[in-house]
Design an enzyme around this catalytic site. Sequence first.
Site, PDB file in Angstrom:
ATOM      1  N   ASP A   1      -2.379   3.535  -0.627  1.00 29.48           N
ATOM      2  CA  ASP A   1      -2.608   2.749  -1.841  1.00 29.48           C
ATOM      3  C   ASP A   1      -4.091   2.731  -2.185  1.00 29.48           C
ATOM      4  O   ASP A   1      -4.885   2.102  -1.496  1.00 29.48           O
ATOM      5  CB  ASP A   1      -2.126   1.303  -1.617  1.00 29.48           C
ATOM      6  CG  ASP A   1      -2.295   0.451  -2.864  1.00 29.48           C
ATOM      7  OD1 ASP A   1      -1.388   0.449  -3.716  1.00 29.48           O
ATOM      8  OD2 ASP A   1      -3.362  -0.194  -3.002  1.00 29.48           O
TER       9      ASP A   1
ATOM     10  N   TYR B   1     -11.498   1.301  -6.869  1.00 32.32           N
ATOM     11  CA  TYR B   1     -11.956   1.342  -5.464  1.00 32.32           C
ATOM     12  C   TYR B   1     -13.001   2.446  -5.253  1.00 32.32           C
ATOM     13  O   TYR B   1     -13.681   2.476  -4.231  1.00 32.32           O
ATOM     14  CB  TYR B   1     -10.791   1.575  -4.489  1.00 32.32           C
ATOM     15  CG  TYR B   1      -9.687   0.551  -4.506  1.00 32.32           C
ATOM     16  CD1 TYR B   1      -9.822  -0.662  -5.183  1.00 32.32           C
ATOM     17  CD2 TYR B   1      -8.483   0.785  -3.840  1.00 32.32           C
ATOM     18  CE1 TYR B   1      -8.789  -1.589  -5.209  1.00 32.32           C
ATOM     19  CE2 TYR B   1      -7.453  -0.150  -3.854  1.00 32.32           C
ATOM     20  CZ  TYR B   1      -7.607  -1.320  -4.554  1.00 32.32           C
ATOM     21  OH  TYR B   1      -6.573  -2.232  -4.564  1.00 32.32           O
TER      22      TYR B   1
ATOM     23  N   LYS C   1      -4.098   3.159  -9.385  1.00 33.38           N
ATOM     24  CA  LYS C   1      -3.945   2.116 -10.412  1.00 33.38           C
ATOM     25  C   LYS C   1      -4.934   2.300 -11.558  1.00 33.38           C
ATOM     26  O   LYS C   1      -6.076   2.726 -11.333  1.00 33.38           O
ATOM     27  CB  LYS C   1      -4.182   0.725  -9.787  1.00 33.38           C
ATOM     28  CG  LYS C   1      -3.473   0.512  -8.461  1.00 33.38           C
ATOM     29  CD  LYS C   1      -3.659  -0.884  -7.904  1.00 33.38           C
ATOM     30  CE  LYS C   1      -3.192  -0.964  -6.461  1.00 33.38           C
ATOM     31  NZ  LYS C   1      -4.193  -0.547  -5.466  1.00 33.38           N
TER      32      LYS C   1
ATOM     33  N   HIS D   1      -3.226  -2.293 -13.060  1.00 35.07           N
ATOM     34  CA  HIS D   1      -3.831  -3.081 -11.979  1.00 35.07           C
ATOM     35  C   HIS D   1      -3.751  -4.602 -12.228  1.00 35.07           C
ATOM     36  O   HIS D   1      -3.454  -5.360 -11.312  1.00 35.07           O
ATOM     37  CB  HIS D   1      -5.295  -2.641 -11.798  1.00 35.07           C
ATOM     38  CG  HIS D   1      -5.825  -2.831 -10.408  1.00 35.07           C
ATOM     39  ND1 HIS D   1      -6.708  -1.963  -9.828  1.00 35.07           N
ATOM     40  CD2 HIS D   1      -5.602  -3.799  -9.490  1.00 35.07           C
ATOM     41  CE1 HIS D   1      -6.990  -2.388  -8.597  1.00 35.07           C
ATOM     42  NE2 HIS D   1      -6.333  -3.494  -8.379  1.00 35.07           N
TER      43      HIS D   1
HETATM   44  N1  LIG Z   1      -3.476  -4.810  -6.607  1.00 35.80           N
HETATM   45  C1  LIG Z   1      -4.476  -5.584  -6.292  1.00 35.80           C
HETATM   46  O1  LIG Z   1      -5.003  -6.324  -7.137  1.00 35.80           O
HETATM   47  C2  LIG Z   1      -4.978  -5.577  -4.897  1.00 35.80           C
HETATM   48  C3  LIG Z   1      -5.874  -6.570  -4.464  1.00 35.80           C
HETATM   49  C4  LIG Z   1      -6.292  -6.545  -3.130  1.00 35.80           C
HETATM   50  C5  LIG Z   1      -5.832  -5.555  -2.284  1.00 35.80           C
HETATM   51  N2  LIG Z   1      -4.973  -4.588  -2.736  1.00 35.80           N
HETATM   52  C6  LIG Z   1      -4.465  -3.515  -1.859  1.00 35.80           C
HETATM   53  O2  LIG Z   1      -3.927  -4.116  -0.671  1.00 35.80           O
HETATM   54  C7  LIG Z   1      -4.567  -3.550   0.461  1.00 35.80           C
HETATM   55  C8  LIG Z   1      -4.614  -4.532   1.605  1.00 35.80           C
HETATM   56  O3  LIG Z   1      -5.253  -5.730   1.240  1.00 35.80           O
HETATM   57  P1  LIG Z   1      -6.695  -6.162   1.761  1.00 35.80           P
HETATM   58  O4  LIG Z   1      -7.489  -4.956   2.081  1.00 35.80           O
HETATM   59  O5  LIG Z   1      -7.220  -7.105   0.750  1.00 35.80           O
HETATM   60  O6  LIG Z   1      -6.417  -7.054   3.063  1.00 35.80           O
HETATM   61  P2  LIG Z   1      -5.517  -6.975   4.390  1.00 35.80           P
HETATM   62  O7  LIG Z   1      -4.894  -5.650   4.541  1.00 35.80           O
HETATM   63  O8  LIG Z   1      -4.689  -8.196   4.365  1.00 35.80           O
HETATM   64  O9  LIG Z   1      -6.630  -7.189   5.508  1.00 35.80           O
HETATM   65  C9  LIG Z   1      -7.648  -6.253   5.737  1.00 35.80           C
HETATM   66  C10 LIG Z   1      -8.664  -6.889   6.667  1.00 35.80           C
HETATM   67  O10 LIG Z   1      -8.045  -7.234   7.897  1.00 35.80           O
HETATM   68  C11 LIG Z   1      -8.670  -6.559   8.973  1.00 35.80           C
HETATM   69  N3  LIG Z   1      -7.597  -6.085   9.860  1.00 35.80           N
HETATM   70  C12 LIG Z   1      -6.723  -5.075   9.616  1.00 35.80           C
HETATM   71  N4  LIG Z   1      -5.871  -4.926  10.633  1.00 35.80           N
HETATM   72  C13 LIG Z   1      -6.201  -5.858  11.563  1.00 35.80           C
HETATM   73  C14 LIG Z   1      -5.686  -6.181  12.831  1.00 35.80           C
HETATM   74  N5  LIG Z   1      -4.662  -5.509  13.345  1.00 35.80           N
HETATM   75  N6  LIG Z   1      -6.277  -7.194  13.514  1.00 35.80           N
HETATM   76  C15 LIG Z   1      -7.318  -7.871  12.991  1.00 35.80           C
HETATM   77  N7  LIG Z   1      -7.850  -7.608  11.785  1.00 35.80           N
HETATM   78  C16 LIG Z   1      -7.296  -6.600  11.069  1.00 35.80           C
HETATM   79  C17 LIG Z   1      -9.447  -5.416   8.357  1.00 35.80           C
HETATM   80  O11 LIG Z   1     -10.605  -5.138   9.131  1.00 35.80           O
HETATM   81  P3  LIG Z   1     -11.148  -3.653   9.454  1.00 35.80           P
HETATM   82  O12 LIG Z   1     -10.917  -2.798   8.247  1.00 35.80           O
HETATM   83  O13 LIG Z   1     -12.589  -3.900   9.726  1.00 35.80           O
HETATM   84  O14 LIG Z   1     -10.393  -3.168  10.653  1.00 35.80           O
HETATM   85  C18 LIG Z   1      -9.819  -6.000   7.000  1.00 35.80           C
HETATM   86  O15 LIG Z   1     -10.961  -6.808   7.103  1.00 35.80           O
HETATM   87  C19 LIG Z   1      -5.937  -3.153  -0.091  1.00 35.80           C
HETATM   88  O16 LIG Z   1      -6.649  -2.295   0.769  1.00 35.80           O
HETATM   89  C20 LIG Z   1      -5.542  -2.554  -1.391  1.00 35.80           C
HETATM   90  O17 LIG Z   1      -5.034  -1.246  -1.199  1.00 35.80           O
HETATM   91  C21 LIG Z   1      -4.542  -4.594  -4.033  1.00 35.80           C
END
Ligand SMILES: NC(=O)c1ccc[n+]([C@@H]2O[C@H](COP(=O)([O-])OP(=O)(O)OC[C@H]3O[C@@H](n4cnc5c(N)ncnc54)[C@H](OP(=O)(O)O)[C@@H]3O)[C@@H](O)[C@H]2O)c1
Length: 284
Positions: A46, A51, A76, A116
């Site tokens: 994704d 990004y 997106k 988005h």
């Molecule tokens: N459509 C939208 O508006 C929107 C908005 C936000 C996000 N997204 C999408 O959703 C994806 C995921 O959301 P997100 O990146 O906001 O947050 P997330 O996946 O909920 O969390 C990512 C964070 O958690 C840490 N992490 C990952 N696995 C872990 C584990 N096993 N143990 C401890 N910490 C861990 C990562 O650290 P490290 O990377 O340092 O390991 C990072 O800081 C995004 O990357 C994006 O593709 C979409």
Amino acid sequence: MSTIPSVTLNNGVQIPQLGFGVWQVPDAEAAIAVRTAIEAGYRSIDTAAIYENEAGTGQAIATAGVPREELFITTKLWNSGTKDWSGQQGQDAVLRAFDESLAKLGLDYIDLYLIHWPRPMHGTFLNIWKAFEKLYAEGRVKAVGVSNFGPQQLDALRQESSVVPVLNQVELHPHFPQLELREYHAEHGIATEAWSPLGQGKALLTEPALVKIAEKHGRTVAQVVLRWHLQSGVIAIPKSVTPSRIAENIDVTGFELDADDLAAIAGTATGTRLGPDPQSFDWS
Ligand SMILES: NC(=O)c1ccc[n+]([C@@H]2O[C@H](COP(=O)([O-])OP(=O)(O)OC[C@H]3O[C@@H](n4cnc5c(N)ncnc54)[C@H](OP(=O)(O)O)[C@@H]3O)[C@@H](O)[C@H]2O)c1
């Protein structure tokens, strides 16, 4: 390597229920992280124009040694604030933005293209959707969907278009489980995809109730949370740039949360978002 189940979308296309998100990963790092993820078994990635890592993501796709048709790539359309998204010129701008994403990714089709943010105050998402319909009809995308839409915007799309979004990607994790929206989606054949499924790696991962469940199963809290997404029928796209976590987050099929676990997880809901309210969000 664990086998991740697939979800069949309303147009028959299948998406892996667990994918890999790359928000806030710089382009060069994305090339490494996505490659690591594909090697660990992820088949769904994704990304998004905003990004600024579509090129790095594409580089990983090109060099990972997995056939293109075995991968599911989502990107997106960004808001691009001051741009006029109305009328024919708005639709043309969507098609140009799509072409740019495709070129950066180095692909000749996208599996899933999302609007988005709805930006309902501008009243242009229906016009943008017309361009999405065209991309879908031409086979340049296998499926079209939305992100951060509410029932009002989804109702408008369903009334105006014969192409129903295959999914809505929204903030969703145990602290903010989106129960009502998930019900709406289920009623209308729209799949639910969770962004920030791990609560951005913040307070959620030290939640005492979740720590207890993780200890009970000999798993990490992140694995418990991702297992909860899978058992809830939600598609999740956790992000990590840490190789051990990338592997940990996809190793979530060898255990089952029971009714007590699910009740305890439900009890952690706070109703508080980490991200902005999509109904008023208007960044450019
Ligand atoms: N459509 C939208 O508006 C929107 C908005 C936000 C996000 N997204 C999408 O959703 C994806 C995921 O959301 P997100 O990146 O906001 O947050 P997330 O996946 O909920 O969390 C990512 C964070 O958690 C840490 N992490 C990952 N696995 C872990 C584990 N096993 N143990 C401890 N910490 C861990 C990562 O650290 P490290 O990377 O340092 O390991 C990072 O800081 C995004 O990357 C994006 O593709 C979409």
